[in-house]
Each structure stands twice: as C-alpha cells, then as structure tokens.
Design a protein around this motif. Structure first.
Motif, mmCIF file in Angstrom:
data_model
loop_
_atom_site.group_PDB
_atom_site.id
_atom_site.type_symbol
_atom_site.label_atom_id
_atom_site.label_comp_id
_atom_site.label_asym_id
_atom_site.label_seq_id
_atom_site.Cartn_x
_atom_site.Cartn_y
_atom_site.Cartn_z
ATOM 1 N N GLY A 191 0.845 -1.202 0.000
ATOM 2 C CA GLY A 191 0.000 0.000 0.000
ATOM 3 C C GLY A 191 0.865 1.231 0.000
ATOM 4 N N GLY A 267 -4.279 -8.323 5.756
ATOM 5 C CA GLY A 267 -4.555 -6.936 5.406
ATOM 6 C C GLY A 267 -5.083 -6.118 6.564
ATOM 7 N N ASP A 270 -10.085 -1.847 6.858
ATOM 8 C CA ASP A 270 -10.804 -1.219 5.746
ATOM 9 C C ASP A 270 -10.869 -2.141 4.530
ATOM 10 O OD1 ASP A 270 -8.003 -0.796 5.475
ATOM 11 O OD2 ASP A 270 -8.364 0.768 4.000
ATOM 12 N N GLN A 271 -9.825 -2.959 4.323
ATOM 13 C CA GLN A 271 -9.848 -3.915 3.218
ATOM 14 C C GLN A 271 -10.855 -5.027 3.475
ATOM 15 O OE1 GLN A 271 -5.672 -4.866 3.330
ATOM 16 N NE2 GLN A 271 -5.144 -3.367 1.755
ATOM 17 N N ARG A 275 -14.186 -5.975 1.228
ATOM 18 C CA ARG A 275 -14.478 -7.321 0.707
ATOM 19 C C ARG A 275 -15.861 -7.796 1.136
ATOM 20 N NH1 ARG A 275 -9.031 -8.312 2.470
ATOM 21 N NH2 ARG A 275 -9.761 -9.522 4.276
ATOM 22 N N SER A 312 -7.653 1.803 8.444
ATOM 23 C CA SER A 312 -6.518 1.369 7.624
ATOM 24 C C SER A 312 -5.315 0.946 8.456
ATOM 25 C CB SER A 312 -6.106 2.475 6.649
ATOM 26 O OG SER A 312 -5.621 3.601 7.353
#
Length: 453
Positions: A191, A267, A270-271, A275, A312
């Motif tokens: 990222g 991860g 937020d990821q 999803r 994040s």
C-alpha cells in the motif's frame, strides 16, 4: 547551538494580549473569537464581524500558509481580501466554499477585524542557498524556504520503491544505519499514502517476512528533526501486546526513513470491510474492536498515544482456527513524522486530506496527545465499520477542517436505524466532543461495547 527556524506573529494594531506569538515547531492555529482559538480575538464591537473560527494558519517553520474559513468579512493579507462568504450567505453556506491557501512571507501583514498581525520569518541558521537531492543529485528549488539537511527532490519523492531499493542496496554495503534491513529483498507493494509506501520484504537467510515502510520527507531533514522522530519510534518499539503490530526496526539513510513491522497477511480492517460489501455485522465488528481496545489500553497505560487511528491501521491476523485478531499498527508514527516537520504543510487547501477520523481537539490543539483522542477515533472507526459512513458530514466543497471544528457527529441510528439502541448510545457517547464528555479509558469503552450487545 544552531538557531531554529521560526514564524512570529506580532500584533501591530489592536489590544490583543500577548502581543507576540512565536512558533518554532510544527503546528497549526485557528484564529477567531471562539474560546478554543489561538490567538483568540476579543468579542468586542471592534471584532463583531470576526467569525468564531475565522481562519487557519498552517505552520512548519520557516514555512507558513493562511486560509480563510468563509468568514463574514474576510481575512486580509497585505490589504488584499483572501476570503469572504457572499452577501446573504449563512455561515454554513460560506463554510461550504473552500478558499485557497496563501503562502506567508517575511513582513506580511494579516488583518482580521481591527487586529493586525505582522509576520516575521526567521530561517534556520546555516540554511543552504541551493538545494541538491541526495538521491539523484538534481538541484531543486521546490521548498518555500530552504532548510539545512538531506533533501529529496519532488521527483524522487514520487518513487518510494526506488527509495526502498536504494535502502536495501545501502544495507548490502554494510551501512551501520541500515543493519535492521540487511539481507532483505522486496516482494511486492502492500500500500501507499502521502508519506511513502509499504512493501512486503523477506530476509533471504531466515525467510522472515516483514512489512517495510519507507517514509519520504517533504522537506530537508536535519539532525534535530531526525532525532525527534526516531525518539518517538523507540517508544513505540517497546510496546508488546497481541493486539499491537510489533515494530521491529527503524532507521534513516539516503534522505529516507524506514520501519520494519510485523507482517499481517490478512490486510487491514478497511480492506476486510470492502471485501464484505461496505460494512460488518454487529457481533463481528464489536468483537474486533473490543480486542483492539485491549491493545490500545496497553499502550495508554504506558503513556503512548496513537494520534492517527483509522480502519486502515487496524491490521488483521488469521489464526489456525480461522479467527481474526486485530493488531493496531503505526502507534504515533504518522503524527510524530508530522510534528517533526517532515510532512511539510499538511492542513492547507492544496494538500489537506479529509480528516474523517480526527477528533476536534486534535485540530484546535495540534500538538496535544491524549487517550481521549484515540478513543474518539476508535469509536469513529467502529461507526464506519457498522455503517459504511464516517461520523461527520463532509459536504463536497466545504473546508474539511472547518467541518471538524463545527460539525458534531451524526447520531449513528440516523445512518443505520436497525442498529441496537444500547450499542448506538455507547457509540454516540464516545463521539461527543464537549469538554468532559465521552470515554476517558479504553477499558471503559471496551466494557460498554461488550455490555451493549
């Protein structure tokens, strides 16, 4: 001793006390009539046209910018009006117009109502007349005011992978400052953001995988700034908890800072939410945040405040049984980087992001760091995880920092009416920003969340 750079505001017209405000470190200040402003203007007849939150100064000595907040009568820079809402507009309508920032120079004058400030810019002793990039050797004049120290040109700052590869090459040459990343190779990017990027890296001999973060300063980096930032990093390195991502090593070389941290292959929060379609169910979300609050409590007990919590930087590790464990990362790192002056000017119109998870107190007192700020950001992150929306409304053209100053959090059941009432009450209480409101301890917020579901 080297003389530091400074920005001074001297009152040359008006009764304001004190008559001089000296800033020799990275900060921001909001000028207006509200009691939380600094400088605070009087509420007398000479200043009745001054707004509660009139304008913002973003200061990173020797650089400084000023921006009007859509005030009733505007802010004047050298007798030129640089902002004012249109006649007939309400304060809210005026706030929906984002006015540009204006660079301040030595000798400039700022007039707000009947008060006039003169700006004095003092450069750092030994500041160079020519800037040369330590990576490519190119001469550069991009900075507002030159600083002594290691300088990266604008072009090199846009290529964090090249910076990471250079650090690893230097480590192979036995540079002692890079002992923490000797023998590592880059695998892929994880990222990137405004300060740099994060890569998955593997040590060739042991097979150990870490997250390698490279942070690229936007200004020349001197020994004082390096020391200030790396001292904060050492404090973070001492944190050891199952719900905190371990910080292994840190250093500086070639104009670039690096950090190696525990790699979490699942991860970030937020990821995960992306999803899952934009939100998580109540039981799962509360379980994850209750665990994360245990890590936060551990840090707060050791007087370590994160100051930049968001979905994040809540990372996830999946156990053998499939359960996800949250691990808070980057304790104090982003804010320490900014407070050391390494981010340049960050709250001006051209570079400001949307402060979706920033508590109001963090804007009015930029250098303040309290556990209550982290708890507000944690509650805001939970709010987003449950609703897919941030607590405050940010109209498209409104100055985002004025929204933080003046817009309270929208009650969460106005976003998601089906949310359980007791849980909504806990989150709304945690997001209250009046003095003395909200939660003060991570353990208290954790207990309240678990009792509400």
């Amino acid at each position: 001793m080297t003389r530091p750079a400074s920005v001074t505001l001297t009152v040359i017209q008006g009764p304001l006390e004190p008559a001089e405000f000296v800033f020799d470190e990275r900060t921001t200040c909001v000028i207006g009539r509200s009691r939380d402003c600094h400088p605070k203007l009087p509420g007398d007849t000479d200043h009745q046209t001054v707004s509660r939150h009139h304008c913002l100064l973003d200061i990173n000595p020797p650089d400084a910018c000023v921006r009007d907040f859509g005030s009733r009568n505007g802010t004047f820079l050298n007798d030129r009006k640089i902002g004012q809402r249109e006649q007939g507009q309400t304060p809210e309508e005026g706030a929906a117009t984002a006015f540009p920032e204006h660079v301040l120079g030595d000798g400039d004058e700022i007039r707000i109502g009947n008060t006039v400030f003169r700006v004095t810019i003092t450069a750092e002793q030994g500041s160079p007349s020519v800037l040369r990039c330590v990576k490519c050797g190119r001469e550069d004049s991009a900075e507002l005011n030159a600083r002594a120290g290691d300088h990266l040109c604008a072009s090199c700052r846009t290529d964090p992978q090249a910076a990471a590869e250079l650090l690893l090459d230097l480590a192979r040459s036995s540079d002692p400052a890079l002992a923490g990343i000797t023998g590592y190779t880059l695998l892929r990017e994880l990222g990137r953001g405004g300060m740099g990027a994060v890569y998955l890296a593997r040590q060739q001999v042991t097979g150990r995988e870490v997250a390698l973060k490279v942070m690229l300063p936007k200004v020349a980096t001197n020994q004082v700034a390096r020391g200030r930032f790396l001292r904060e990093v050492v404090i973070t390195q001492e944190l050891r908890h199952p719900n905190i991502a371990t910080l292994h090593d840190a250093g500086f070389a070639g104009g670039t800072f690096y950090l190696t941290t525990e790699y979490c292959p699942d991860g970030s929060l937020d990821q995960l939410v992306a999803r899952r379609g934009g939100r998580l169910p109540v039981d799962e979300a509360v379980r994850l945040f209750a665990a994360a609050l245990e890590g936060l409590a551990h840090a707060h007990e050791r007087s370590v405040v994160h100051r930049d919590l968001s979905p994040s930087n809540i990372l996830l590790h999946r156990a053998a049984d499939g359960a996800l464990t949250p691990k808070i990362s980057d304790f104090g790192i982003a804010k320490a980087f900014d407070l050391a002056g390494l981010s340049g000017l960050t709250l001006t119109g051209a570079t400001a992001g949307k402060p979706s998870f920033v508590p109001r107190l963090q804007v009015v007192d930029f250098r303040e760091a309290t556990p209550a700020m982290d708890l507000w950001s944690m509650a805001a992150s939970l709010y987003w995880t449950l609703t897919g929306l941030v607590p405050r409304d940010f109209p498209p053209k409104q100055d985002p920092w004025l929204a933080v100053l003046q817009s309270p959090a929208v009650p969460i059941r106005e976003r998601t009416p089906q949310l359980p009432g007791p849980l909504a009450e806990v989150i709304d209480h945690a997001l209250a920003e009046q003095p003395g409101s909200g939660f003060r301890h991570a353990a208290d917020l954790r207990r309240a969340l678990l009792a509400a579901v």
